[in-house]
Design a protein around this motif. Structure first.
Motif, PDB file in Angstrom:
ATOM      1  N   ARG A   8     118.587  63.513 134.910  1.00 42.64           N
ATOM      2  CA  ARG A   8     119.052  62.784 133.720  1.00 42.64           C
ATOM      3  C   ARG A   8     117.967  62.896 132.649  1.00 42.64           C
ATOM      4  O   ARG A   8     116.860  62.382 132.830  1.00 42.64           O
ATOM      5  N   ALA A  10     116.751  62.330 128.770  1.00 42.66           N
ATOM      6  CA  ALA A  10     116.949  61.607 127.507  1.00 42.66           C
ATOM      7  C   ALA A  10     116.354  62.406 126.354  1.00 42.66           C
ATOM      8  O   ALA A  10     115.224  62.900 126.436  1.00 42.66           O
ATOM      9  N   THR A  12     115.319  62.172 122.356  1.00 42.73           N
ATOM     10  CA  THR A  12     115.007  61.058 121.454  1.00 42.73           C
ATOM     11  C   THR A  12     115.038  61.397 119.963  1.00 42.73           C
ATOM     12  O   THR A  12     114.989  60.496 119.130  1.00 42.73           O
ATOM     13  N   SER A  21     121.041  68.980 123.692  1.00 47.69           N
ATOM     14  CA  SER A  21     121.915  68.517 124.774  1.00 47.69           C
ATOM     15  C   SER A  21     122.572  69.700 125.471  1.00 47.69           C
ATOM     16  O   SER A  21     122.667  69.744 126.708  1.00 47.69           O
ATOM     17  N   TYR A  32     121.241  62.632 127.958  1.00 45.93           N
ATOM     18  CA  TYR A  32     121.463  61.278 127.456  1.00 45.93           C
ATOM     19  C   TYR A  32     120.944  61.243 126.014  1.00 45.93           C
ATOM     20  O   TYR A  32     119.739  61.392 125.786  1.00 45.93           O
ATOM     21  N   GLU A  33     121.834  61.072 125.062  1.00 46.52           N
ATOM     22  CA  GLU A  33     121.425  61.046 123.661  1.00 46.52           C
ATOM     23  C   GLU A  33     120.897  59.661 123.309  1.00 46.52           C
ATOM     24  O   GLU A  33     121.638  58.682 123.282  1.00 46.52           O
ATOM     25  N   ARG A  34     119.591  59.591 123.061  1.00 45.21           N
ATOM     26  CA  ARG A  34     118.920  58.321 122.764  1.00 45.21           C
ATOM     27  C   ARG A  34     118.083  58.476 121.492  1.00 45.21           C
ATOM     28  O   ARG A  34     116.854  58.513 121.524  1.00 45.21           O
ATOM     29  N   VAL A 177     119.409  51.041 120.956  1.00 45.73           N
ATOM     30  CA  VAL A 177     119.179  52.211 121.808  1.00 45.73           C
ATOM     31  C   VAL A 177     117.733  52.247 122.286  1.00 45.73           C
ATOM     32  O   VAL A 177     117.441  52.650 123.420  1.00 45.73           O
ATOM     33  N   LEU A 181     116.615  52.318 126.201  1.00 44.84           N
ATOM     34  CA  LEU A 181     115.837  53.402 126.805  1.00 44.84           C
ATOM     35  C   LEU A 181     114.589  52.865 127.506  1.00 44.84           C
ATOM     36  O   LEU A 181     114.215  53.366 128.577  1.00 44.84           O
ATOM     37  N   GLU A 184     115.827  51.765 130.802  1.00 41.19           N
ATOM     38  CA  GLU A 184     116.289  52.888 131.624  1.00 41.19           C
ATOM     39  C   GLU A 184     115.111  53.615 132.264  1.00 41.19           C
ATOM     40  O   GLU A 184     115.178  54.018 133.436  1.00 41.19           O
ATOM     41  N   ILE A 190     116.236  57.368 134.353  1.00 40.12           N
ATOM     42  CA  ILE A 190     116.025  58.591 133.576  1.00 40.12           C
ATOM     43  C   ILE A 190     114.960  59.419 134.295  1.00 40.12           C
ATOM     44  O   ILE A 190     113.960  58.895 134.779  1.00 40.12           O
ATOM     45  N   VAL A 193     112.112  62.394 129.562  1.00 39.94           N
ATOM     46  CA  VAL A 193     112.368  62.013 128.172  1.00 39.94           C
ATOM     47  C   VAL A 193     111.745  63.080 127.283  1.00 39.94           C
ATOM     48  O   VAL A 193     110.557  63.398 127.418  1.00 39.94           O
TER      49      VAL A 193
END
Length: 268
Positions: A8, A10, A12, A21, A32-34, A177, A181, A184, A190, A193
Motif C-alpha cells: 500500500r 501513499a 503525497t 498512481s 493511496y492518493e493522500r 487527509v 495519513l 494510517e 501503509i 509514503v
C-alpha cells in the motif's frame, strides 16, 4: 509486474498524482492518493509592484531557488508586458541558483548562473555564496512556496539589501487527509509514503506534532512504512524529524522514485 504486490503506497504530492498512481499500479501496488501539498501560482498583479521596482532600479544579484518558481515569475512578467525588461534586468545582474531545474529554466530565457549551489539545498546555496561580499548589494530573491527564514536571514547577515518575491504559494488542500495519513502510518496501514517535495514532510509532521505523535510517526517510518524521497532537501527534512530509513533515487524523478521503492521491496 514489480515487487509491490499487496503493498500500500501513499502518494503525497498533488502534482502528477495520477501518473504516479499508475506507475505504482504497474508495479503491482495499491496507490493511496493522500495529497498533502498543492502549489498555487500567485496573481501577476500581486507581483507587479516588486517586478517594476526591480526593473526600474536594477539589482546587483538575482537569486532563483526553484524551476517552477522561475517559470511562474517569467510567466507573470510576460502577462504584465514586463518579460523583456525583466530579462534585461536579470541579465545585467550576477545570478545565483539552487537546483538543476532552476538552471534549466533560466536557460530558456538566455540566462546562466554565476553561482550554483553544491547540493540542491538552501544551506548549499548560502555556502556557495560564502566568499561573496554582499554588503550593501541589492539582492532579488525568488522564494519557493513559503517564507524561508533561514535563507532570508542568511542574506541579511551578509548585509544584503534584500527584495523577495514569491511566485507561488504552498497550501494544504485537504487538512482531514493529513490527519488520516498520520494515523494510517502509525497504525501500519501503509507500506510506503512517497514524498516529492519538502512541504509535504513538514505538513505531515506538524500535524503529528499537534497530536503529540511526532516521535511515534518517525518510529513508524523507521520500522513500518518506508519513506520515499525526491531530492536532498526533502531527504534532509525527513532526517530533521528523525526519519533515518529513506529510499532516495540518485535521479530526482518521480519515475525513479517508484522504481527505487519497488527495488526496496524486492524479495520481501
Amino acid at each position: 509486474m514489480g515487487n509491490l504486490h499487496e503493498k500500500r503506497i501513499a502518494i503525497t504530492g498533488s502534482r502528477k498524482m495520477a501518473e504516479m498512481s499508475m506507475m505504482v499500479q504497474k508495479k503491482g501496488g495499491t496507490a493511496y492518493e493522500r495529497p498533502l501539498q498543492e502549489t498555487i501560482k500567485c496573481k501577476p498583479e500581486d507581483m507587479q509592484e516588486i517586478l517594476e521596482a526591480v526593473i526600474a532600479s536594477g539589482t546587483d544579484w538575482s537569486v532563483f531557488t526553484t524551476g517552477v518558481g522561475t517559470a511562474a515569475l517569467f510567466e507573470a512578467a510576460a502577462s504584465l508586458g514586463l518579460s523583456e525588461p525583466l530579462q534585461k534586468a536579470v541579465a545585467a545582474s550576477r545570478i545565483a541558483t539552487r537546483g538543476y531545474k532552476t538552471v534549466q529554466e533560466l536557460k530558456k530565457h538566455g540566462l546562466a548562473p554565476e553561482i550554483i549551489d553544491g547540493d540542491g539545498t538552501n544551506a548549499g546555496l548560502l555556502g556557495a555564496l560564502e566568499e561573496v561580499d554582499l554588503a550593501g548589494q541589492r539582492v532579488f530573491l525568488q522564494l519557493h512556496g513559503e517564507r524561508v527564514p533561514a535563507l532570508e536571514q542568511g542574506f541579511a547577515e551578509k548585509g544584503a539589501d534584500l527584495t523577495c518575491i514569491m511566485p507561488y504559494e504552498t497550501t494544504i488542500p485537504y487538512p482531514e487527509v493529513v490527519t488520516k495519513l498520520v494515523h494510517e502510518i502509525i497504525d501500519g496501514e501503509i507500506d510506503a509514503v512517497l514524498f516529492t517535495a519538502t512541504p509535504q514532510v513538514r505538513v505531515l509532521f506538524k500535524e503529528a506534532e499537534k497530536q503529540g505523535l511526532a516521535g511515534q510517526l518517525a518510529r513508524s517510518f523507521n520500522e513500518k512504512a518506508v519513506a520515499g524521497s525526491i531530492g536532498r532537501v526533502t531527504t534532509g527534512t525527513l532526517s530533521e524529524y528523525g526519519v533515518t530509513r529513506v529510499v532516495a533515487p540518485e535521479h530526482e524523478r518521480m519515475g525513479a522514485l517508484v522504481v527505487a521503492v519497488d527495488e526496496f521491496f524486492k524479495g520481501d
